[in-house]
Structure formats: C-alpha cells, structure tokens
Design a protein around this motif. Sequence first.
Motif, short mmCIF file in Angstrom:
data_model
loop_
_atom_site.label_atom_id
_atom_site.label_comp_id
_atom_site.label_asym_id
_atom_site.label_seq_id
_atom_site.Cartn_x
_atom_site.Cartn_y
_atom_site.Cartn_z
N ILE A 1 -14.83 -6.27 4.30
CA ILE A 1 -12.93 -7.06 4.48
C ILE A 1 -13.07 -7.64 5.84
CG2 ILE A 1 -11.05 -6.81 3.68
CD1 ILE A 1 -12.30 -4.04 2.99
N ILE A 2 -13.17 -7.14 7.25
CA ILE A 2 -12.54 -7.70 8.41
C ILE A 2 -13.55 -9.38 9.02
CG2 ILE A 2 -12.59 -7.40 10.90
CD1 ILE A 2 -11.46 -4.55 10.17
N GLU A 3 -15.19 -9.23 8.77
CA GLU A 3 -16.00 -10.22 9.13
C GLU A 3 -15.57 -11.07 8.11
OE1 GLU A 3 -20.53 -10.58 9.87
OE2 GLU A 3 -19.30 -9.86 7.79
N VAL B 1 -8.87 -0.51 6.74
CA VAL B 1 -8.25 -1.94 7.74
C VAL B 1 -6.97 -2.69 6.92
CG1 VAL B 1 -10.46 -2.36 8.06
CG2 VAL B 1 -9.16 -3.24 5.40
N ALA B 2 -5.86 -1.38 6.52
CA ALA B 2 -4.70 -1.43 6.49
C ALA B 2 -4.00 -2.43 7.44
CB ALA B 2 -3.96 -0.49 6.00
N ASP B 3 -4.02 -2.26 8.61
CA ASP B 3 -3.62 -3.14 9.60
C ASP B 3 -3.82 -4.53 9.50
OD1 ASP B 3 -1.60 -0.44 10.10
OD2 ASP B 3 -3.21 -0.09 11.97
N PHE B 4 -4.97 -4.61 9.58
CA PHE B 4 -5.66 -6.29 9.82
C PHE B 4 -4.87 -6.83 8.50
CE2 PHE B 4 -9.31 -9.06 7.72
CZ PHE B 4 -9.27 -9.73 9.00
N LEU B 5 -5.28 -6.34 7.41
CA LEU B 5 -4.54 -6.51 6.27
C LEU B 5 -3.46 -7.27 6.13
CD1 LEU B 5 -6.85 -4.49 3.41
CD2 LEU B 5 -6.85 -6.99 4.01
N ALA C 1 -1.29 -7.76 8.48
CA ALA C 1 -1.56 -8.77 9.77
C ALA C 1 -1.66 -10.73 8.58
CB ALA C 1 -1.94 -8.84 10.55
N ASN C 2 -2.48 -10.25 8.02
CA ASN C 2 -3.62 -11.31 7.48
C ASN C 2 -2.40 -12.43 6.95
OD1 ASN C 2 -5.36 -12.45 9.87
ND2 ASN C 2 -5.80 -10.32 9.48
N ASN C 3 -1.52 -11.12 5.82
CA ASN C 3 -0.93 -11.26 4.31
C ASN C 3 -2.14 -11.49 3.70
OD1 ASN C 3 0.80 -11.57 3.59
ND2 ASN C 3 1.01 -14.10 3.19
N ILE C 4 -2.71 -10.54 3.65
CA ILE C 4 -4.21 -10.56 2.63
C ILE C 4 -3.62 -9.94 1.37
CG2 ILE C 4 -6.31 -9.93 1.42
CD1 ILE C 4 -5.99 -12.63 3.68
N LEU D 1 -0.34 4.63 -0.94
CA LEU D 1 -1.15 4.52 -0.15
C LEU D 1 -1.05 3.18 0.78
CD1 LEU D 1 -3.58 7.91 1.02
CD2 LEU D 1 -1.05 7.83 0.92
N LEU D 2 -1.37 2.28 -0.40
CA LEU D 2 -1.30 0.62 -0.34
C LEU D 2 0.07 0.51 -0.20
CD1 LEU D 2 -4.76 -0.12 -2.70
CD2 LEU D 2 -4.36 -0.85 0.10
N HIS D 3 0.80 0.72 -1.13
CA HIS D 3 2.18 0.54 -1.21
C HIS D 3 2.80 0.69 -0.28
CE1 HIS D 3 5.83 -0.39 -3.33
NE2 HIS D 3 6.78 0.88 -2.75
N LYS D 4 2.45 2.22 0.39
CA LYS D 4 3.42 2.48 1.43
C LYS D 4 2.95 1.81 2.55
CE LYS D 4 4.22 7.27 3.81
NZ LYS D 4 4.03 8.58 3.91
N ALA D 5 1.93 1.32 2.71
CA ALA D 5 1.62 0.50 3.86
C ALA D 5 1.88 -0.75 4.11
CB ALA D 5 -0.02 0.66 4.34
N GLY D 6 2.49 -1.49 2.63
CA GLY D 6 3.16 -2.27 2.80
C GLY D 6 2.16 -3.61 2.13
N ILE D 7 0.94 -3.43 1.71
CA ILE D 7 -0.17 -4.31 0.81
C ILE D 7 0.21 -4.69 -0.14
CG2 ILE D 7 -2.65 -4.45 1.09
CD1 ILE D 7 -1.97 -3.52 3.91
N PRO D 8 0.58 -5.89 -0.28
CA PRO D 8 0.35 -6.56 -2.06
C PRO D 8 -1.00 -6.36 -2.74
CG PRO D 8 0.11 -8.09 -0.49
CD PRO D 8 1.12 -6.60 -0.18
#
Length: 445
Positions: free
Chosen positions: A258-260, A284-288, A290-293, A320-327
């Motif tokens: 995902i990161i690569e 990789v929630a923080d990465f997602l 930060a990059n608005n993915i 957990l995705l919702h809690k982490a703020g990942i759309p």
Amino acid sequence: MKLKKTYMAAALSALLALPALAQVPAPAPKQSRPMLLKGATLHVGNGTVIENAAVGFDNGKITYAGPQNGANLSGYEVVDVTGQHIYPGLIHSNSTLGLNEVESVRATIDWREVGEFNPNVRSIIAYNTDSDIIPTVRTNGVLMTQLTPVGGTISGMSTVVQLDAWNWEDAVVKADEGIHLNWPNMLIETGNSSDEARLKTMAETRKQTLAELTALLRDAAVYKAGQHDSENLKLAAMAGLFDGSKKLYIHADYGKEIIESVNFARQHGVKDIVVVGAGDALAVADFLKANNIAVIYSGVHALPSRAEEDVDMPYKTPYLLHKAGIPFALDYNTSIHGIRNLPFIAGTAAAYGLDKEHALASVTLNAARILGVDKQVGSVEVGKDATLVVSAGDLLDMRTNNVTHAYIQGRNLDLSNKQKYLYEKFDNKYKAQEKSVEPTTSLQP
C-alpha cells in the motif's frame, strides 16, 4: 384434427406461462406523477435519522425529505409506508456484476481482457443489463454498482451504473470514472519449494513489471501535455489521472505494498488515489490519513490475515478505520452472487462497534463520495436522484431485511426475481401435497 387441437392448446398454454417464467423483469417506466412516501423512519445516509418522515419525489428527483408534518405537497400520489424504513439505495463498489454470467462458459465472461496493460479497456460496453443476478441483488436494496474489470497489471476503466436499464447506455451514472491497477505482490508464495532460481525469476518479473509501469505513466504524462503526433488510446485513457478527472484504484492488501504503490503513484503525478482490498489498512492508517487516501475495504466476512490477530478482527476493522479517520466504503468481493449480502456486511460492522448509521453510510454516501457520484446519489436529500428503498425491517439485518418498495431515479421497480419465483413454485408444490394427504386417525386401545 383432435391431435392438432391438442398441440395448439399445449402451445397456447406454454405461451401463457411465459410471464410466470420470466426471470428478469422489464425496466420500470419513467416516473409519470409525483410520489410521496409517508410515515416511515427515514435514514438519510449522512448519519441523520428522522422519525415519522416523508419523502417526495418528482421527475426522478427528491423534492422533499423531512418530518411528515412539514410535507405540504399537493398533487402527489401518497404511499403509506407507516412503520417501515426508508434508506438510500445501496451502492456496491468493485464489482463484476453483469460482466460474468456463467463462469464455466468463456463466452459469458467479460470482466477480463488479454494482456497486462489495458488502461483503455471499458468495462461498461460489456455490461449485460439482462443478467439473472441483477434482480436478486436489487431485492436486498442494492441499486447501484461499480463495474470493475480485473486481471493483468492495469485492468481497465470502471463505470458506475444503476441497476434498472434496457442497455448499458441507459445504465450509466458515471462512465469511465477510474482506472484499476493491480499492484505487483511483494510477498512471493513459495509453497513447499525453496528453489532459489524460481524465487529469483519471480523477483525479476516483478522488477520488470514495475519498470514497464513506470514507462507507461511517464509516456502518459507526456501525452497529456500534448507532446505527441498520433493518437494512442492507452495513453489517452490515462490522461485523467494527472488532472484528477479520473481516480486510480490501486488493488493492494499488504501494508508495504500500500505504501509503495501510493508513493509510486504520487511520484508520477497521479492526483486522486483509492486503495481497494486494503487488508492491512489499519497497519498503515497514519500513512493513509496523511496522504488523504480513501479505502474500499473488502475483507469484513473473511478470516484474519495473520495468526496472531483476533478471529473477529475483520469484523472490527470498519469501526477501527472510522475511529482512525480513514474514509472508507465496504464491498463484498467474494463473488457476484454474494453482492446481495452487501447490507449484511454493513450490519456485521455495526454489530462490532461501528454506529449503525455510519455502517449504512459505508455502503451509501461514503461509497458515493469515493466513486464521485455523491452529488447525485448516496443520501436521501432534496435535489438528488430518487434512488431509494423501503424496508419493512432493518435493511442491514439479515433477519428483518424485507424490501417492499425500491425506486431508481423515481422509477418504481419490479422486485420479482428468479429466486422468488423458485421459492413460490416449490412452496406451492409442497403446500398442495400437504393438503392432499389425508390425516390418519390413531387407534384407541
């Protein structure tokens, strides 16, 4: 002469039976008069719930959505749905519905093209609006889907469609809205083999694929800039990736992949990226973030990917995705036949921590936003398409889901399907047999 009459009578009976055997209902006619659904609980799709609500629509567009006592729409045909629930039509992302009818027959499989790099392949032109599976999907409230090609490194372009149309042209909601990239696996499955030569060959193949992908993206960027003498369909199809008019859907599960892949796409100027599958999205929630993915998560009804994880980890991941703020949106990517279970995927997420209205949004408004159609559908709001369902019970609950009405762009759908027909056929058969069996009387001593 008598034989001829008997033959004609049998033929006539067969013709009269054809409507009963019809498995794919004809598309509904265009809305001819204003409609008002009243008395139900309205689940808007954006987290709002309105008790004793009313929804009005005319010419396929929603004209009112709010409390019943605030509706003053004279001239509307009223449908009393008191005690029921109104929802936006559910949206399934990442689907081959209508592209794959009979898996054992090659001629009916249209979800894949030959070759590794096919950005110009359009899934929509292979869409079969007469698929037997489509009516079974609508019965559970799924009214839209994203037609997604599969296979190769770049599979082609997806299109968002509504599921009530005579042909693919009529079905289109948003055509060729994104390109699908299957990221080359970092992890190589070795099985029981430790053959170094084989592993080296597979690693070299991956390196070569990435080099070809790099060259293709560079050429597409140059083509987009107008530096070309002749038309190139592959490069032209990718031009929208660099101005944000098309999304790049990267299919990847492993966290490092995902990161690569995201970094790779960003380095080549791709504006709008969505990760599909996303099994390791939490890692990789923080990465997602930060990059608005955004993420289309496919693994709710699956086993954990690692032995050390909780057995119910896939069920908890949406919360957990919702809690982490990942759309994110949810899909059911096991098979086309499983798409009808999309509401129950959201229901599972709701049972494992996700608020029920947020679970609903994961298959309605969130999905619409990710697919770029949220101005048209995804929630029951004034000005949007009247694409909605009415259920006698909780739409996300397998036990009580019972869709009584469904509308696409205001058109009242016929909810019959092959499975309902077969159920009624054999239910009537065995009920008739029960009535024909005479009760026996027991002998008294």
